[in-house]
Design an enzyme around this catalytic site. Sequence first.
Site, PDB file in Angstrom:
ATOM      1  N   LYS A   1       0.865  -1.179   0.000  1.00  0.00           N
ATOM      2  CA  LYS A   1       0.000   0.000   0.000  1.00  0.00           C
ATOM      3  C   LYS A   1       0.905   1.233   0.000  1.00  0.00           C
ATOM      4  O   LYS A   1       1.449   1.627   1.035  1.00  0.00           O
ATOM      5  CB  LYS A   1      -0.894  -0.009   1.258  1.00  0.00           C
ATOM      6  CG  LYS A   1      -1.957   1.047   1.227  1.00  0.00           C
ATOM      7  CD  LYS A   1      -1.559   2.215   2.118  1.00  0.00           C
ATOM      8  CE  LYS A   1      -2.512   3.360   2.040  1.00  0.00           C
ATOM      9  NZ  LYS A   1      -2.031   4.434   1.169  1.00  0.00           N
TER      10      LYS A   1
ATOM     11  N   GLU B   1      -0.874   7.673  -0.932  1.00  0.00           N
ATOM     12  CA  GLU B   1      -1.824   8.175  -1.928  1.00  0.00           C
ATOM     13  C   GLU B   1      -1.241   9.365  -2.711  1.00  0.00           C
ATOM     14  O   GLU B   1      -1.760   9.747  -3.750  1.00  0.00           O
ATOM     15  CB  GLU B   1      -3.153   8.579  -1.260  1.00  0.00           C
ATOM     16  CG  GLU B   1      -3.058   9.596  -0.133  1.00  0.00           C
ATOM     17  CD  GLU B   1      -2.750   8.969   1.229  1.00  0.00           C
ATOM     18  OE1 GLU B   1      -2.132   7.883   1.270  1.00  0.00           O
ATOM     19  OE2 GLU B   1      -3.117   9.581   2.249  1.00  0.00           O
TER      20      GLU B   1
ATOM     21  N   GLY C   1       6.472   5.201   8.052  1.00  0.00           N
ATOM     22  CA  GLY C   1       5.649   6.406   8.034  1.00  0.00           C
ATOM     23  C   GLY C   1       5.735   7.102   9.366  1.00  0.00           C
ATOM     24  O   GLY C   1       6.726   6.957  10.097  1.00  0.00           O
TER      25      GLY C   1
ATOM     26  N   GLY D   1       1.972   4.735  12.703  1.00  0.00           N
ATOM     27  CA  GLY D   1       2.669   3.466  12.959  1.00  0.00           C
ATOM     28  C   GLY D   1       2.275   2.857  14.294  1.00  0.00           C
ATOM     29  O   GLY D   1       2.018   1.648  14.387  1.00  0.00           O
TER      30      GLY D   1
ATOM     31  N   GLU E   1       9.299   1.520  10.774  1.00  0.00           N
ATOM     32  CA  GLU E   1      10.333   2.545  10.555  1.00  0.00           C
ATOM     33  C   GLU E   1       9.606   3.882  10.642  1.00  0.00           C
ATOM     34  O   GLU E   1       8.813   4.209   9.765  1.00  0.00           O
ATOM     35  CB  GLU E   1      10.983   2.391   9.169  1.00  0.00           C
ATOM     36  CG  GLU E   1      11.684   1.074   8.937  1.00  0.00           C
ATOM     37  CD  GLU E   1      12.918   0.902   9.804  1.00  0.00           C
ATOM     38  OE1 GLU E   1      13.478   1.911  10.276  1.00  0.00           O
ATOM     39  OE2 GLU E   1      13.322  -0.252  10.014  1.00  0.00           O
TER      40      GLU E   1
ATOM     41  N   CYS F   1      13.175  11.069   7.101  1.00  0.00           N
ATOM     42  CA  CYS F   1      13.161  10.556   8.482  1.00  0.00           C
ATOM     43  C   CYS F   1      14.515  10.757   9.141  1.00  0.00           C
ATOM     44  O   CYS F   1      14.622  10.959  10.336  1.00  0.00           O
ATOM     45  CB  CYS F   1      12.781   9.082   8.488  1.00  0.00           C
ATOM     46  SG  CYS F   1      13.819   8.090   7.412  1.00  0.00           S
TER      47      CYS F   1
ATOM     48  N   GLU G   1       9.387  16.260  15.366  1.00  0.00           N
ATOM     49  CA  GLU G   1       9.789  16.128  13.970  1.00  0.00           C
ATOM     50  C   GLU G   1       9.034  17.170  13.149  1.00  0.00           C
ATOM     51  O   GLU G   1       7.800  17.210  13.168  1.00  0.00           O
ATOM     52  CB  GLU G   1       9.433  14.726  13.467  1.00  0.00           C
ATOM     53  CG  GLU G   1       9.899  14.476  12.063  1.00  0.00           C
ATOM     54  CD  GLU G   1       9.528  13.092  11.557  1.00  0.00           C
ATOM     55  OE1 GLU G   1       8.337  12.727  11.637  1.00  0.00           O
ATOM     56  OE2 GLU G   1      10.426  12.374  11.091  1.00  0.00           O
TER      57      GLU G   1
HETATM   58  P1  NAD Z   1       1.949   8.661   7.263  1.00  0.00           P
HETATM   59  O1  NAD Z   1       2.115   7.901   8.520  1.00  0.00           O
HETATM   60  O2  NAD Z   1       0.942   9.722   7.188  1.00  0.00           O
HETATM   61  O3  NAD Z   1       1.614   7.662   6.063  1.00  0.00           O
HETATM   62  C1  NAD Z   1       2.410   6.532   5.783  1.00  0.00           C
HETATM   63  C2  NAD Z   1       1.561   5.506   5.068  1.00  0.00           C
HETATM   64  O4  NAD Z   1       0.532   5.086   5.962  1.00  0.00           O
HETATM   65  C3  NAD Z   1       0.870   6.025   3.814  1.00  0.00           C
HETATM   66  O5  NAD Z   1       0.811   5.000   2.852  1.00  0.00           O
HETATM   67  C4  NAD Z   1      -0.521   6.354   4.323  1.00  0.00           C
HETATM   68  O6  NAD Z   1      -1.513   6.299   3.324  1.00  0.00           O
HETATM   69  C5  NAD Z   1      -0.725   5.246   5.338  1.00  0.00           C
HETATM   70  N1  NAD Z   1      -1.723   5.580   6.359  1.00  0.00           N
HETATM   71  C6  NAD Z   1      -2.054   6.800   6.830  1.00  0.00           C
HETATM   72  N2  NAD Z   1      -3.041   6.690   7.742  1.00  0.00           N
HETATM   73  C7  NAD Z   1      -3.323   5.369   7.854  1.00  0.00           C
HETATM   74  C8  NAD Z   1      -4.257   4.620   8.631  1.00  0.00           C
HETATM   75  N3  NAD Z   1      -5.123   5.207   9.472  1.00  0.00           N
HETATM   76  N4  NAD Z   1      -4.269   3.279   8.493  1.00  0.00           N
HETATM   77  C9  NAD Z   1      -3.402   2.666   7.647  1.00  0.00           C
HETATM   78  N5  NAD Z   1      -2.515   3.319   6.867  1.00  0.00           N
HETATM   79  C10 NAD Z   1      -2.476   4.660   6.978  1.00  0.00           C
HETATM   80  O7  NAD Z   1       3.414   9.199   6.899  1.00  0.00           O
HETATM   81  P2  NAD Z   1       3.834  10.073   5.658  1.00  0.00           P
HETATM   82  O8  NAD Z   1       3.318  11.458   5.901  1.00  0.00           O
HETATM   83  O9  NAD Z   1       3.501   9.391   4.386  1.00  0.00           O
HETATM   84  O10 NAD Z   1       5.437  10.042   5.792  1.00  0.00           O
HETATM   85  C11 NAD Z   1       6.105  10.872   6.655  1.00  0.00           C
HETATM   86  C12 NAD Z   1       6.503  10.141   7.926  1.00  0.00           C
HETATM   87  O11 NAD Z   1       7.196   8.949   7.596  1.00  0.00           O
HETATM   88  C13 NAD Z   1       7.465  10.941   8.776  1.00  0.00           C
HETATM   89  O12 NAD Z   1       7.080  10.869  10.120  1.00  0.00           O
HETATM   90  C14 NAD Z   1       8.790  10.237   8.579  1.00  0.00           C
HETATM   91  O13 NAD Z   1       9.704  10.409   9.610  1.00  0.00           O
HETATM   92  C15 NAD Z   1       8.375   8.841   8.382  1.00  0.00           C
HETATM   93  N6  NAD Z   1       9.409   8.100   7.645  1.00  0.00           N
HETATM   94  C16 NAD Z   1      10.204   7.223   8.327  1.00  0.00           C
HETATM   95  C17 NAD Z   1      11.209   6.527   7.656  1.00  0.00           C
HETATM   96  C18 NAD Z   1      12.105   5.548   8.379  1.00  0.00           C
HETATM   97  O14 NAD Z   1      12.713   4.731   7.710  1.00  0.00           O
HETATM   98  N7  NAD Z   1      12.219   5.599   9.690  1.00  0.00           N
HETATM   99  C19 NAD Z   1      11.391   6.724   6.302  1.00  0.00           C
HETATM  100  C20 NAD Z   1      10.565   7.621   5.641  1.00  0.00           C
HETATM  101  C21 NAD Z   1       9.559   8.300   6.326  1.00  0.00           C
END
Ligand code: NAD
Length: 513
Positions: free
Chosen positions: A198, A201, A251, A256, A273, A307, A405
Amino acid sequence: MSTASINTGLRPLLVASSAPRIDVYHGQLFIEGEWRAASSGGRIERRSPAHGTLVSTYAAAAPEDVHAAIDAAHHAFRKGPWPKLKGAERARVLLAIAEGIRENVDRLALVESLESGKPLTQARAEVSGCIDLWQYAASLARTTSGDTYDTLGEDMLGLVLRQPVGVVGLITPWNFPLWILSQKLPFALAAGCTCIVKPSELTSGTTLMLMDIVKAAGVPAGVVNVVTGLGAPVGQPLAESPLVDMLSFTGSTRVGSMLAGLASSKLKKVSLELGGKNPQIVFPDCDWDAMIDAVVFGVYFNAGECCNSGSRVLVHESIAERFADAVVERAKAVPVGDPLHPDAKVGAIVSEQQMRDILAHIEHGVAAGAQVRVGGARYEGASGTYLQPTVLTGVTPEMSAARDEIFGPVLSVIPFRDAQHAIEIANDTAYGLSAAVWSRDIDTCLKVARGVDAGTIWVNTFLDGYPELPFGGFKASGVGRELGKQAVEDYTETKTIQLHIGERNSRWVPLKQ
Ligand code: NAD
């Protein structure tokens, strides 16, 4: 313009000579090796945050589409050939996918750049880097093995097998879409798992484009499935379904931890992650020019939407003013602008919402007493979402600018007294993803490297990465590790076989008393 902004002396925004030309990509769901429309018929549009141009449209999956993908992955795992193939055969397929990515670098990089807002040059480097991840995973498909114990006595041999964990749900974010997918998918496939992906979006294009390559490389139907759409309806079933054995999520810490709760209640394996507030710790005896360059790179690379962003700099108090002046001068020189401009090092922020979130963080920092030394606002008159490289000084460890962050091009500068004080400040956040130490003194470097809670510590460098080295976070930055030789093991279950050799003469209940 934000009331916090100071933009004097910033380099002007780079403007590309022509508007982007792209054939709009129209993606469907990829389930059981075939492209399918979403059951609702719903679509999502993605426009370039830099240009406003339509880049792609995707199917907005509903939970029933996700369940169809889960069923396909479950069937492929239980009945299909993939989990039982020889490691060498799985490796050949992964290598073919690596070659497929190589042949499509330009096409993939253009979509990655236009959907995310990152410079095309950077997107090209990332997509090329993915080839290495797939190749490394291929090597592990052949070399990952269990253990044997020939030490249990003459009549016993112990075998410890590594078997694929089963069906894995992979959820990825928007900041490095194909790269983060490539930190997960090839390793899960190398182990023999089947997957449902997944993507975000905002940036689903390259994940879907990869499926043509996956199919052409000979991955059997149902082994990899992609469901696109919004977070909750598409991502949540992957955490909840009893047919999914493991969830691997990258994410935000907020989403998470919520998904980990759902997945854990079903007793699934979970790998996370998450976010970071990563400190670079600077001592007076460092290589000054290299350090300043790495600080600017560390926080402005990918517009800080990273991240691993080095968003906090802890500076020894004796050099704090000199450091602030130097980093401000270098920040002013960062080439920001159209992702298609060949000189751009920083492109557009991924979305208007993300832009507003970053500006709110800056305002909050200023309200708490921090000073904007450079930046702090949008580029005036720009049609895309461009944010000025920003430096905040006067930040104290308890302020949110030092702890939360921001996920944007914003650097917080915090002074420290000595190495112990630096370690305490570094560890005084919820996160623990990565950190750097800058000093020519090996004792200082080792003291800090051993003392800071982080999954990766860079010494006199920043943001390097190798597939051989494990990556992941302490504390609220995550659970588990990706990459490294253990990466495939994370997608396995351990099975113990105890093998009795020869006649079994002893009886629990003797036959004759
Ligand atoms: P996000 O948590 O908003 O979304 C991540 C994914 O989760 C997306 O595919 C999103 O559609 C999905 N998602 C969102 N809400 C959900 C729900 N209720 N149920 C299931 N899935 C859901 O994060 P983002 O804005 O896409 O990315 C930014 C974040 O990701 C930052 O906090 C960043 O630090 C983190 N990140 C971490 C790493 C790492 O390796 N540690 C790498 C890249 C990004």
